[in-house]
Write an enzyme that holds these catalytic residues in place. Structure first.
Site, PDB file in Angstrom:
ATOM      1  N   ASN A  90       0.810  -1.229   0.000  1.00  0.00           N
ATOM      2  CA  ASN A  90       0.000   0.000   0.000  1.00  0.00           C
ATOM      3  C   ASN A  90       0.838   1.272   0.000  1.00  0.00           C
ATOM      4  O   ASN A  90       0.377   2.304  -0.465  1.00  0.00           O
ATOM      5  CB  ASN A  90      -0.943  -0.027   1.218  1.00  0.00           C
ATOM      6  N   TYR A 155       3.889   8.442 -11.355  1.00  0.00           N
ATOM      7  CA  TYR A 155       2.895   7.731 -10.538  1.00  0.00           C
ATOM      8  C   TYR A 155       2.075   6.767 -11.413  1.00  0.00           C
ATOM      9  O   TYR A 155       1.854   5.607 -11.046  1.00  0.00           O
ATOM     10  CB  TYR A 155       2.002   8.790  -9.892  1.00  0.00           C
ATOM     11  N   LYS A 159       2.018   2.722 -11.007  1.00  0.00           N
ATOM     12  CA  LYS A 159       0.769   2.014 -10.694  1.00  0.00           C
ATOM     13  C   LYS A 159       0.410   1.037 -11.812  1.00  0.00           C
ATOM     14  O   LYS A 159      -0.016  -0.085 -11.538  1.00  0.00           O
ATOM     15  CB  LYS A 159      -0.374   3.013 -10.468  1.00  0.00           C
TER      16      LYS A 159
END
Ligand code: NAD
Length: 247
Positions: A90, A155, A159
């Site tokens: 996470n 990012y 991801k």
């Protein structure tokens, strides 16, 4: 539906606050022993809060972007607990800029914290997990990894990289009853998003069909399902929990 949880050892990275904290607390409430990891010492208070409720937790202050530190923590954890059966990747950061202005450092920081970290934890924990012949690897992605977002090349790449890692882990580990899935949140109210201006928040709201920001509970509930016994026939998937943003 009533979910079944047999007590397992779970590890949640970035458990010091926000989504990770909510996931850690939810898993602990189901009787799992939750190892709470964060870079700063915030994981200590989260683990203590869980212990205060009579549930099981332990804090580990580890920089997930540091492969040596993660390997050391994994060795320590395996020596103490034998195996981690539920791994929740996470921990994540943003360093937003348009590609034209983004430095190599900003690119690398986000890639190592949000993507390479998941590889480090899997590498450190997967062998004993395979011996258990039961496992769950859940990575927290983002709507940005599904559809891209101007100003978030680093990012989005990290991801989307998690999605590739997830599908591959699903294929490599299926023979040992280990599932691998990703959850892609939309805009969730946490410290990470609190920094945005009201103007930007209003603009984002106009892109959310359900007309509200998500809560950490919305994400923890999906992780809870994937981690449960009932979630055992789902693998290699990316689940959007985003109020319809990525429709
Ligand atoms: P947050 O900033 O509130 O919390 C992040 C946690 O990660 C903190 O506990 C921090 O200590 C930890 N962390 C950061 N870098 C670390 C490192 N190098 N080593 C160890 N721990 C580290 O973030 P959040 O909003 O709760 O987000 C959690 C995850 O969900 C992230 O992966 C984020 O990308 C993703 N996500 C969040 C949103 C959102 O709207 N909040 C949306 C989509 C995806």
């Amino acid at each position: 539906m009533h979910l079944t949880h047999q007590p397992r050892v779970a590890l949640v990275t970035g458990a010091g606050r926000g989504i990770g904290k909510a996931i850690a607390e939810r898993l602990a409430a189901h009787g799992h022993t939750v190892l709470c990891v964060s870079k700063s010492d915030t994981c200590v208070a989260v683990a203590q809060g869980i212990l205060d409720k009579g549930q099981k937790a332990k804090a580990y202050q580890v920089d997930v972007a540091d492969p040596v530190a993660v390997a050391k923590a994994c060795e320590q954890i395996i020596a103490e607990y034998g195996a981690v059966e539920i791994l929740v990747n996470n921990a994540g950061i943003t360093r937003d800029k348009l590609v034209m202005a983004m430095s190599e450092t900003e690119w690398n920081e986000v890639l190592s914290t949000n993507l390479s970290s998941a590889f480090y934890w899997v590498k450190g924990l997967v062998r004993p997990m395979t011996r258990k012949r039961w496992g769950r690897i859940i990575s927290i992605s983002s709507v940005t990894g599904v559809q891209g977002n101007a100003g978030q090349a680093n990012y989005a790449a990290a991801k989307a990289g998690l999605h590739g890692l997830t599908m591959t882990l699903a294929r490599e580990l299926s023979g040992r009853a280990i599932t691998a899935n990703a959850v892609a949140p939309g805009f969730i109210t946490t410290d990470m998003t609190a920094e945005l201006s009201d103007e930007i928040k209003q603009k984002i709201l106009s892109f959310i069909p359900l007309g509200r920001f998500g809560s950490v509970t919305d994400i923890a509930a999906m992780v809870d399902y994937l981690a449960s016994e009932e979630g055992g026939y789902i693998t290699g998937q990316v689940f959007s929990v985003d109020g319809g943003m990525a429709i």
